[in-house]
Write an enzyme that holds these catalytic residues in place. Structure first.
Site, PDB file in Angstrom:
ATOM      1  N   TYR A   1      16.922  29.465   7.281  1.00 37.16           N
ATOM      2  CA  TYR A   1      15.760  30.245   7.690  1.00 37.16           C
ATOM      3  C   TYR A   1      15.676  30.387   9.208  1.00 37.16           C
ATOM      4  O   TYR A   1      15.885  29.434   9.953  1.00 37.16           O
ATOM      5  CB  TYR A   1      14.470  29.567   7.210  1.00 37.16           C
ATOM      6  CG  TYR A   1      14.189  29.737   5.738  1.00 37.16           C
ATOM      7  CD1 TYR A   1      13.986  30.994   5.193  1.00 37.16           C
ATOM      8  CD2 TYR A   1      14.097  28.629   4.900  1.00 37.16           C
ATOM      9  CE1 TYR A   1      13.703  31.149   3.842  1.00 37.16           C
ATOM     10  CE2 TYR A   1      13.823  28.769   3.552  1.00 37.16           C
ATOM     11  CZ  TYR A   1      13.624  30.033   3.024  1.00 37.16           C
ATOM     12  OH  TYR A   1      13.348  30.196   1.684  1.00 37.16           O
TER      13      TYR A   1
ATOM     14  N   LYS B   1       0.846  -1.198   0.000  1.00 37.19           N
ATOM     15  CA  LYS B   1       0.000   0.000   0.000  1.00 37.19           C
ATOM     16  C   LYS B   1       0.881   1.248   0.000  1.00 37.19           C
ATOM     17  O   LYS B   1       2.100   1.166   0.195  1.00 37.19           O
ATOM     18  CB  LYS B   1      -0.914  -0.004   1.218  1.00 37.19           C
ATOM     19  CG  LYS B   1      -0.189   0.046   2.551  1.00 37.19           C
ATOM     20  CD  LYS B   1      -1.154   0.018   3.717  1.00 37.19           C
ATOM     21  CE  LYS B   1      -0.405   0.046   5.041  1.00 37.19           C
ATOM     22  NZ  LYS B   1      -1.324   0.111   6.194  1.00 37.19           N
TER      23      LYS B   1
END
Length: 362
Positions: A256, A35
């Protein structure tokens, strides 16, 4: 020149890990769970790599099963959550799929569907996780009714899911196992309950079928080390290269928000990989990265397309040096722990823009 970020997928490692799962439970049949695009590895390629050894596959939805059928996979495929709409039953029948039934609306849909041939059903017991499935007494009732519906249903199996099989010793696991075993004995029901943790560490749960998932891709789902003698190989190696090197003085900010500052004159490598590729933005300073095979700490916040790594101790490292984000030589589970997450999240979160390159062998 193409962006250097690549996910190398070692199909021999996948087959090795499947063989480990099968060896741990030689009396069980092991369906390979593929999956979520085979946990980010590519469902079609992984199914084709395993179709000579795995007797069945498991996915989460009809769409995932359709992708496999369209690629020529003819093995049985189990829908782990069953259908999501009644109208899907026609496709389930046409594609020859197996389905989990966990709710009465699904039960009613199967019982009322005019199938040309009886449909294989895997009835889900809520043994204590309280997510999907029937409570024990309701389960017995629905099992009996399905068992009697010979023209509509065949190959009934009991399926359930453990909430804590990854932990060494928990009361919850013991409770769930007692519930499952009592129902199994009462109904003489064939079992499919062992996920990867149970396959690895709970042999008492090995039933007619097991359903290993994350272990097939080389990740250890246990809170502890793998059992003695068990070795899993990483299937995905996510690798890139340094695309720039900055030489900075002490006290300079990187990235950042200036989360990290140099404490001395430093060389900072810039790697072409970021959260836009699926690398976790929450990775902490110090998260390991291999540069030219040597461990280096991530420094500063991960950007969308880049991240930064301290290579001050590697004077030979430069633009073009290889950077391994996880995989061979660096466990995805260790990397995940630095972002307060798990290997499943990183593997399944790798985004489509990262090319997968498939190969066998080293």
């Amino acid at each position: 020149m193409a962006r250097p970020l690549i996910a190398d997928i070692d199909l021999d490692a996948l087959r090795h890990n499947y063989a480990v799962a099968r060896a741990l439970a030689p009396q069980s049949r092991s369906m390979a769970v593929i999956k979520a695009n085979a946990y980010g590895h590519g469902a079609v390629a992984c199914a084709k790599a395993l179709e000579a050894v795995a007797p069945a596959f498991a996915v989460a939805s009809l769409e995932e099963a359709e992708t496999l059928r369209e690629a020529g996979i003819r093995h049985p495929i189990l829908l782990l959550e069953g259908i999501f709409e009644v109208k899907e039953l026609a496709r389930v029948e046409a594609l020859g799929l197996w389905q989990v039934v966990h709710s009465d609306w699904q039960f009613d849909a199967v019982m009322n569907y005019p199938a040309a041939q009886p449909l294989p059903v895997w009835l889900k017991l809520d043994s204590g996780m309280h997510r999907l499935g029937y409570d024990p007494e309701s389960f017995v009732d629905r099992w009996s009714r399905l068992k009697a519906a010979h023209r509509r249903v065949r190959d009934l199996h009991l399926v359930s899911h453990f909430a804590s099989a990854d932990q060494s010793d928990t009361a919850q696991f013991e409770h769930q196992w007692r519930v499952i075993e009592s129902i199994r004995q009462r109904l003489e029901a064939p079992l499919c309950i062992a996920n990867s943790p149970a396959t690895l560490a709970k042999p008492v749960t090995h039933g007619q079928w097991n359903r290993p998932g994350i272990m097939l891709y080389g990740s250890n789902p246990l809170e502890s080390e793998l059992p003695a003698g068990v070795s899993l190989k990483p299937v995905m190696t996510l690798r890139s290269r340094l695309i720039a090197v900055q030489s900075l003085q002490g006290g300079e900010p990187v990235g950042y928000g200036s989360r990290w500052h140099t404490s001395r004159p430093s060389r900072i490598g810039v790697v072409a990989a970021g959260y836009g590729d699926g690398y976790d933005r929450h990775a902490a300073d110090g998260t390991p990265i291999l540069v030219d095979g040597q461990r280096c700490p991530l420094v500063g916040r991960v950007s969308m397309d880049m991240l930064t790594v301290d290579i001050s101790h590697l004077p030979e490292a430069d633009i073009g040096s290889e950077a391994v984000l996880w995989g061979r030589g660096l466990s995805v589970d260790e990397v995940a722990s630095h972002g307060d997450t798990i290997g499943y999240t990183l593997l399944t979160g790798l985004l489509p823009r990262v090319p997968r390159r498939y190969h066998s062998g080293a």
